[in-house]
Enzyme design. Structure first.
Site, mmCIF file in Angstrom:
data_model
loop_
_atom_site.group_PDB
_atom_site.id
_atom_site.type_symbol
_atom_site.label_atom_id
_atom_site.label_comp_id
_atom_site.label_asym_id
_atom_site.label_seq_id
_atom_site.Cartn_x
_atom_site.Cartn_y
_atom_site.Cartn_z
ATOM 1 N N GLU A 105 37.265 23.830 7.109
ATOM 2 C CA GLU A 105 35.592 24.069 7.149
ATOM 3 C C GLU A 105 36.390 25.267 5.534
ATOM 4 O OE1 GLU A 105 33.324 24.073 8.158
ATOM 5 O OE2 GLU A 105 33.387 23.759 9.828
ATOM 6 N N SER A 131 45.309 49.956 67.856
ATOM 7 C CA SER A 131 46.483 50.627 68.434
ATOM 8 C C SER A 131 47.572 50.194 67.427
ATOM 9 C CB SER A 131 47.359 49.475 69.209
ATOM 10 O OG SER A 131 46.549 49.073 70.344
#
Length: 680
Positions: free
Chosen positions: A83, A343
């Site tokens: 690029e 419990s």
């Protein structure tokens, strides 16, 4: 004269050039730049910095932060080679590249290569402009030149890494790498790096998930350029050409969604949240949660919480079997929902009782029908075992013994200990009752894991934490180290579920009233795990017991957490390790502190007529009935014997007439009971 004119002419040209340069610089400096603060996706990370979950930005795009030093260097080399080879040498506009592009276009009658620099592309992306119009190109050049004066090259490169389009709602190299390859861009193959270079040139026509052939062709051109520029050798490029282009987008990570949402809600301005969770453990337990409800109907839900009880750090938090709007109500975080613990509070009651001198694991305690005022609890199985050791009473989860201990301690003492352990219990009414020992209180899974972490830590409570930057607390003592160890030793003696390893995991199960909640919570020498199963809407799950439903999930959770358990600690030096017969006499059998003022368990009691009643005198006399006691019985009216040596528990007393009378009954052992009534 000619020489003077020439000097003046040169000076004028230089002055005009300088003036033009100054005017140009002023024009560039006056450029109004678009906002440079780009909105980034909020990220939630685990303890090692791995991505747990990310959120899209306001317009629904994925845009994740990525500094240049966190991307594979080969990608950056390919990007610049393809690029903008002179990126680090030009000032934003590369006149050499632009001239070459123009000459190539004139020669070939079409655009062969673009003259845009990376800085110009960043300018276009910031303004969301186009490249096809001359005006747009000139604007990009001006903005690019201005950017170069205000930002460093690395800052400009980072903007490109964040804004480069990759098709659909993907922006930035990191979002593309995660979506297309399922991994961070720190380590890319040459083929992957080349594909990420190629897509932004035409993001919609080169999307791998929609146009794999075009994406592959573009990638191959990038590879060819990389070889030509010496960025990649021919052999690596040849291997990259054979690598298949991904044909589907992968889902972004969405682990621990409930906790991630909570982190974002509590700190909405933060872009990054670092949690104590371990990504690998979280993955394993989320998979376990899905397996746990599979084939069990459409409404059964599960929640799992794992913590390091030494540090208080939560390592995994699974709020539901699936983060979705379904019949399981998967969006609800069940680690924070108020539920009945069944419990699972019993270990705390026993630990407090041991500390208060009410008992010892080998102390004998009665498991028989009892009434505590108007409260008459029953065992879950409606059976009674008589006199048993406290160790057995806890392991077998008997209800009557634990209510008797809670009665001796006082319910307020239990609530106080829960709050000291960092829990936030919610109970009906103004004052807690004895029913809290059997689950008559609202708690969360996080509360319960914190409670068991306290027991595992030798009785010292430390708040659980899930933010890595949160300061850990030194904690406070709730029960003694001896009591905590005794309870842990009792729980480690529980038989594991069928098929689970007998590994001395200290654990307790629980089932709330009506089978609405099934629990299993356990710990070893390092970790504590809590499992809750039920329905998010609180409706019953017929036949669901903690031991059958939640306990197997608990053992599987430990199995996925680590290969073997960390050993439980040794008993503190002051622990009394003896059989019942060798205990001090007060500890051999449980008696509450008020036992000396209470009737014996089998003492006689007048069942009829009740005290204070108004009763009718029949022709045959007054009907009376006695419970408890030992026959024969003697009945008295106002101290005068009426019936003597009566074996039957029910009889008729001959009374002289109407009025108030005090009736007494005496059994064979001289124990008595009385009632006062009005006869009419």
């Amino acid at each position: 004269m000619m020489r003077a004119r020439r000097i003046i002419g040169i000076a004028l040209v230089l002055w005009l050039a300088a003036l033009g340069r100054d005017r140009f610089d002023a024009w560039i400096d006056a450029t109004i730049l678009p906002p440079l603060a780009v909105e980034m996706s909020v990220e939630v990370l685990d303890r090692d910095g791995d991505l747990l979950r990310a959120y899209t930005v306001a317009d629904g795009r994925w845009r994740l932060a990525l500094p240049p030093d966190k991307v594979d260097p080969k990608y950056l080399r390919m990007l610049l080679a393809y690029e903008d080879k002179r990126f680090y040498r030009h000032g934003g506009v590369d006149l050499r590249s632009m001239t070459r592009a123009v000459l190539q276009a004139v020669k070939n009658g079409r655009i062969v290569s673009g003259g845009s620099t990376l800085t110009m592309q960043v300018a276009r992306l910031l303004e969301e402009g186009t490249t096809g119009q001359v005006g747009g190109k000139l604007r990009q050049m001006r903005v690019a030149l201005a950017l170069e004066r205000r930002l460093s090259k690395d800052q400009i490169l980072q903007l490109y890494l964040h804004l480069a389009p990759f098709g659909g709602n993907l922006e930035g190299v990191r979002a593309a790498s995660i979506s297309y390859f399922g991994k961070e861009p720190a380590r890319l193959t040459p083929a992957e790096a080349a594909l990420l270079v190629a897509i932004p040139q035409s993001p919609e026509t080169r999307r791998p998930d929609r146009a794999a052939d075009r994406a592959e062709a573009a990638r191959n051109r990038v590879l060819a350029r990389a070889v030509a520029e010496g960025v990649l050798d021919a052999d690596d490029a040849s291997a990259a050409l054979r690598e298949k282009v991904p044909g589907l987008r992968k889902a972004f990570p969405a682990f621990a969604p409930h906790l991630a949402d909570r982190a974002r809600e509590e700190a909405p301005q933060a872009l990054s949240h670092r949690l104590t969770l371990d990504l690998e453990v979280q993955k394993k337990l989320e998979a376990l949660a899905q397996e746990a409800v599979e084939g069990r109907g459409e409404r059964l839900q599960v929640a799992i919480l794992v913590a390091d009880h030494a540090s208080g750090e939560i390592l995994a938090s699974v709020g539901s079997a699936g983060y979705q709007a379904d019949l399981r109500q998967g969006f609800v975080d069940m680690t924070r929902a108020l539920r009945s613990p069944g419990s699972t509070l019993k270990p705390l009651v026993y630990a407090l009782a041991f500390d208060e001198g009410l008992g010892h694991p080998e102390t004998m305690i009665d498991d028989r029908p009892m009434s505590f005022g108007a409260y008459a609890p029953q065992n879950f199985d409606r059976l009674y075992l008589g006199t048993i050791r406290m160790r057995e009473a806890l392991q077998l989860s008997r209800n009557i013994p634990v209510v008797a201990l809670t009665d001796a301690l006082g319910p307020a003492r239990l609530i106080s200990a829960m709050e000291k352990a960092g829990m936030k219990p919610v109970f009906p009414g103004d004052q807690p009752g004895l029913a809290i020992a059997l689950g008559g209180v609202g708690v969360t899974l996080t509360d319960m894991v914190q409670l068991y972490a306290m027991l595992a830590r030798g009785g010292v409570a430390r708040p659980l934490r899930w933010r890595l930057d949160a300061e850990g607390s030194k904690g406070q003592r709730v029960v003694s180290a001896v009591a905590a160890w005794q309870v842990g030793d009792i729980l480690a003696g529980l038989a594991p579920p069928p098929g689970a390893p007998g590994n001395r995991l200290a654990y307790k199960t629980g089932t709330s009233y009506g089978h609405r909640d099934a629990w299993a919570i356990g710990f070893d020498g390092r970790h504590v795990v809590g499992v809750w199963m039920g329905r998010a809407d609180g409706t019953p799950v017929p036949g669901a017991f903690g031991a059958d439903v939640a306990a197997p999930v608990l053992f599987q959770a430990f199995n996925r957490l680590k290969g073997k358990l960390d050993p439980q600690p040794a008993a503190p030096a002051s622990t009394l390790l003896v059989a019942n017969a060798d205990l001090p006499l007060p500890l051999q059998r449980f008696r509450s502190r008020t036992a000396a003022f209470q009737a014996e368990p089998d003492a006689p009691a007048v069942a009829f007529p009740p005290d204070g009643a108004e009763v009718e005198l029949l022709p045959a006399g007054l009907k009376v009935r006695v419970t408890g006691g030992t026959a024969p019985f003697t009945w008295l009216a106002d101290g005068v014997p009426v019936v003597v040596g009566m074996d039957a528990r029910e009889t008729m007393l001959a009374l002289p007439g109407e009025g108030f009378v005090t009736l007494s009954v005496i059994d064979a052992r001289g124990r008595s009971a009385r009632t006062s009534v009005r006869v009419r």
